[in-house]
Write a protein that holds these residues in place. Structure first.
Motif, PDB file in Angstrom:
ATOM      1  N   ALA A  14       0.605  -1.126   0.127  1.00  0.00           N
ATOM      2  CA  ALA A  14       0.030   0.169  -0.065  1.00  0.00           C
ATOM      3  C   ALA A  14       0.741   1.148   0.055  1.00  0.00           C
ATOM      4  O   ALA A  14       0.609   2.168  -0.618  1.00  0.00           O
ATOM      5  N   ARG A  15       1.962   1.266   0.802  1.00  0.00           N
ATOM      6  CA  ARG A  15       2.861   2.268   0.723  1.00  0.00           C
ATOM      7  C   ARG A  15       3.576   2.613  -0.635  1.00  0.00           C
ATOM      8  O   ARG A  15       3.568   3.591  -0.970  1.00  0.00           O
ATOM      9  N   ASP A  16       3.958   1.573  -1.170  1.00  0.00           N
ATOM     10  CA  ASP A  16       4.528   1.573  -2.592  1.00  0.00           C
ATOM     11  C   ASP A  16       3.468   2.242  -3.752  1.00  0.00           C
ATOM     12  O   ASP A  16       3.671   3.244  -4.245  1.00  0.00           O
ATOM     13  N   LEU A  17       2.064   1.834  -3.423  1.00  0.00           N
ATOM     14  CA  LEU A  17       1.246   2.471  -4.384  1.00  0.00           C
ATOM     15  C   LEU A  17       1.033   3.682  -3.879  1.00  0.00           C
ATOM     16  O   LEU A  17       0.561   4.521  -4.960  1.00  0.00           O
ATOM     17  N   VAL A  18       0.931   4.226  -2.970  1.00  0.00           N
ATOM     18  CA  VAL A  18       0.644   5.473  -2.555  1.00  0.00           C
ATOM     19  C   VAL A  18       1.883   6.475  -2.774  1.00  0.00           C
ATOM     20  O   VAL A  18       1.726   7.527  -3.592  1.00  0.00           O
ATOM     21  N   GLU A  19       3.204   5.748  -2.657  1.00  0.00           N
ATOM     22  CA  GLU A  19       4.227   6.812  -3.502  1.00  0.00           C
ATOM     23  C   GLU A  19       4.262   6.758  -4.728  1.00  0.00           C
ATOM     24  O   GLU A  19       4.444   7.805  -5.431  1.00  0.00           O
ATOM     25  N   ALA A  20       3.688   5.936  -5.541  1.00  0.00           N
ATOM     26  CA  ALA A  20       3.733   5.742  -6.932  1.00  0.00           C
ATOM     27  C   ALA A  20       2.541   6.728  -7.226  1.00  0.00           C
ATOM     28  O   ALA A  20       2.704   7.730  -8.366  1.00  0.00           O
ATOM     29  N   ASP A  21       1.397   6.695  -6.687  1.00  0.00           N
ATOM     30  CA  ASP A  21       0.438   7.919  -6.894  1.00  0.00           C
ATOM     31  C   ASP A  21       0.941   9.120  -6.555  1.00  0.00           C
ATOM     32  O   ASP A  21       0.465  10.173  -7.295  1.00  0.00           O
ATOM     33  N   GLY A  22       1.559   9.234  -5.539  1.00  0.00           N
ATOM     34  CA  GLY A  22       2.191  10.511  -5.303  1.00  0.00           C
ATOM     35  C   GLY A  22       3.098  11.299  -6.315  1.00  0.00           C
ATOM     36  O   GLY A  22       2.907  12.216  -6.765  1.00  0.00           O
ATOM     37  N   ALA A  23       3.900  10.238  -6.982  1.00  0.00           N
ATOM     38  CA  ALA A  23       4.856  10.751  -8.027  1.00  0.00           C
ATOM     39  C   ALA A  23       3.932  11.107  -9.280  1.00  0.00           C
ATOM     40  O   ALA A  23       4.217  11.863 -10.197  1.00  0.00           O
ATOM     41  N   GLU A  24       3.156  10.254  -9.600  1.00  0.00           N
ATOM     42  CA  GLU A  24       1.970  10.498 -10.712  1.00  0.00           C
ATOM     43  C   GLU A  24       1.354  11.785 -10.499  1.00  0.00           C
ATOM     44  O   GLU A  24       0.967  12.839 -11.369  1.00  0.00           O
ATOM     45  N   VAL A  25       0.723  12.195  -9.146  1.00  0.00           N
ATOM     46  CA  VAL A  25       0.204  13.488  -9.095  1.00  0.00           C
ATOM     47  C   VAL A  25       1.176  14.474  -9.108  1.00  0.00           C
ATOM     48  O   VAL A  25       0.696  15.514  -9.776  1.00  0.00           O
ATOM     49  N   GLU A  26       2.208  14.442  -8.658  1.00  0.00           N
ATOM     50  CA  GLU A  26       3.460  15.461  -8.963  1.00  0.00           C
ATOM     51  C   GLU A  26       3.654  15.508 -10.425  1.00  0.00           C
ATOM     52  O   GLU A  26       3.632  16.740 -10.731  1.00  0.00           O
ATOM     53  N   ARG A  27       3.745  14.558 -10.929  1.00  0.00           N
ATOM     54  CA  ARG A  27       4.130  14.784 -12.583  1.00  0.00           C
ATOM     55  C   ARG A  27       2.697  15.547 -13.149  1.00  0.00           C
ATOM     56  O   ARG A  27       2.848  16.342 -13.957  1.00  0.00           O
ATOM     57  N   ARG A  28       1.681  14.980 -12.986  1.00  0.00           N
ATOM     58  CA  ARG A  28       0.515  15.894 -13.503  1.00  0.00           C
ATOM     59  C   ARG A  28       0.141  17.211 -13.101  1.00  0.00           C
ATOM     60  O   ARG A  28      -0.051  18.040 -13.866  1.00  0.00           O
ATOM     61  N   LEU A  29       0.743  17.533 -11.793  1.00  0.00           N
ATOM     62  CA  LEU A  29       0.797  18.602 -11.249  1.00  0.00           C
ATOM     63  C   LEU A  29       1.668  19.728 -12.144  1.00  0.00           C
ATOM     64  O   LEU A  29       1.300  20.709 -12.384  1.00  0.00           O
ATOM     65  N   ALA A  30       3.039  18.935 -12.334  1.00  0.00           N
ATOM     66  CA  ALA A  30       3.895  19.821 -13.242  1.00  0.00           C
ATOM     67  C   ALA A  30       3.561  20.178 -14.536  1.00  0.00           C
ATOM     68  O   ALA A  30       3.293  21.097 -15.137  1.00  0.00           O
ATOM     69  N   GLU A  31       2.657  19.048 -14.955  1.00  0.00           N
ATOM     70  CA  GLU A  31       2.011  19.193 -16.253  1.00  0.00           C
ATOM     71  C   GLU A  31       0.905  20.370 -16.443  1.00  0.00           C
ATOM     72  O   GLU A  31       0.924  21.360 -17.404  1.00  0.00           O
ATOM     73  N   SER A  32       0.089  20.305 -15.298  1.00  0.00           N
ATOM     74  CA  SER A  32      -0.785  21.364 -15.232  1.00  0.00           C
ATOM     75  C   SER A  32      -0.100  22.707 -15.179  1.00  0.00           C
ATOM     76  O   SER A  32      -0.841  23.748 -15.776  1.00  0.00           O
ATOM     77  N   ALA A  33       0.858  22.815 -14.248  1.00  0.00           N
ATOM     78  CA  ALA A  33       1.388  24.074 -14.170  1.00  0.00           C
ATOM     79  C   ALA A  33       2.090  24.683 -15.582  1.00  0.00           C
ATOM     80  O   ALA A  33       2.010  25.968 -15.852  1.00  0.00           O
ATOM     81  N   ARG A  34       2.765  23.746 -16.306  1.00  0.00           N
ATOM     82  CA  ARG A  34       3.192  24.042 -17.420  1.00  0.00           C
ATOM     83  C   ARG A  34       2.050  24.499 -18.448  1.00  0.00           C
ATOM     84  O   ARG A  34       2.312  25.530 -19.164  1.00  0.00           O
ATOM     85  N   LYS A  35       0.789  23.939 -18.362  1.00  0.00           N
ATOM     86  CA  LYS A  35      -0.225  24.234 -19.099  1.00  0.00           C
ATOM     87  C   LYS A  35      -0.588  25.795 -18.917  1.00  0.00           C
ATOM     88  O   LYS A  35      -0.904  26.594 -19.615  1.00  0.00           O
ATOM     89  N   ILE A  36      -0.717  25.959 -17.621  1.00  0.00           N
ATOM     90  CA  ILE A  36      -1.155  27.203 -17.102  1.00  0.00           C
ATOM     91  C   ILE A  36      -0.182  28.338 -17.616  1.00  0.00           C
ATOM     92  O   ILE A  36      -0.478  29.420 -17.948  1.00  0.00           O
TER      93      ILE A  36
END
Length: 189
Positions: free
Chosen positions: A10-32
């Motif tokens: 579960a911890r590994d899944l949450v870490e993977a999700d956190g990395a995915e969220v950070e990547r998507r937030l970076a994409e969103s920031a780039r789009k903004i």
């Protein structure tokens, strides 16, 4: 141990999700940022157009462009918020699915654990029954041995009684054996 593995998974899944969220937030920031750059380009074009258009028409055009620019800025902010909300909703959905998957795994492990426990209980019951049967047979063998020993003792006693009662005097048909040399209670084997 299984729970520890599940917690680590579960911890590994949450870490993977956190990395995915950070990547998507970076994409969103780039789009903004790109949308902000687009707004700046449009503003520059408006200024160029204003410089070309003379007087009152230019002012009216400038107001219209400013209104449109304000609308575009509001719309860009709304889109950015919608993208962030969509990402969060998507992440929550993924986490929900993973939690359901982990719950299904836990349920499967609990079911296997219950089956193993029931099998062990059956084995222990069978062992107890087998032990009882072995004890019963052991007692029966002990009883039969004692009875056989008693029967042997009885047979030996009766045999000795028959041997003692037997008359050992030489038969009259055996003339070569002299009576004086053979005692009466002696016998030959």
């Amino acid at each position: 141990m299984i729970m520890a593995e599940l917690v680590l998974a579960a911890r590994d899944l949450v870490e993977a999700d956190g990395a995915e969220v950070e990547r998507r937030l970076a994409e969103s920031a780039r789009k903004i940022e790109l949308q902000g750059s687009l707004v700046e380009v449009l503003e520059a074009e408006r200024m160029v157009l204003l410089a070309r258009v003379p007087g009152a028409a230019a002012e009216e055009e400038a107001r219209a462009v400013a209104a449109e620019l304000g609308y575009m800025r509001r719309r860009a902010a709304e889109l950015a918020r919608a993208v962030v909300k969509l990402r969060e909703d998507h992440r929550v959905c993924l986490l929900g699915r993973r939690i359901e998957c982990l719950q299904a795994q836990i349920y499967g492990l609990e079911r296997r654990n219950r089956e193993c426990f029931e099998a062990m209980a059956r084995r222990e019951k069978e062992k107890g029954e087998a032990r009882a049967e072995v004890d019963r047979l052991r007692d029966e063998n002990r009883r039969l041995r004692q009875e056989a020993a008693r029967a042997r003792r009885r047979w030996r006693r009766s045999w000795w009684e028959r041997v003692r009662r037997f008359d050992w005097a030489p038969a009259p048909s055996a003339p070569h054996v002299r009576e004086s040399k053979v005692p009466k209670n002696c016998f030959y084997i």
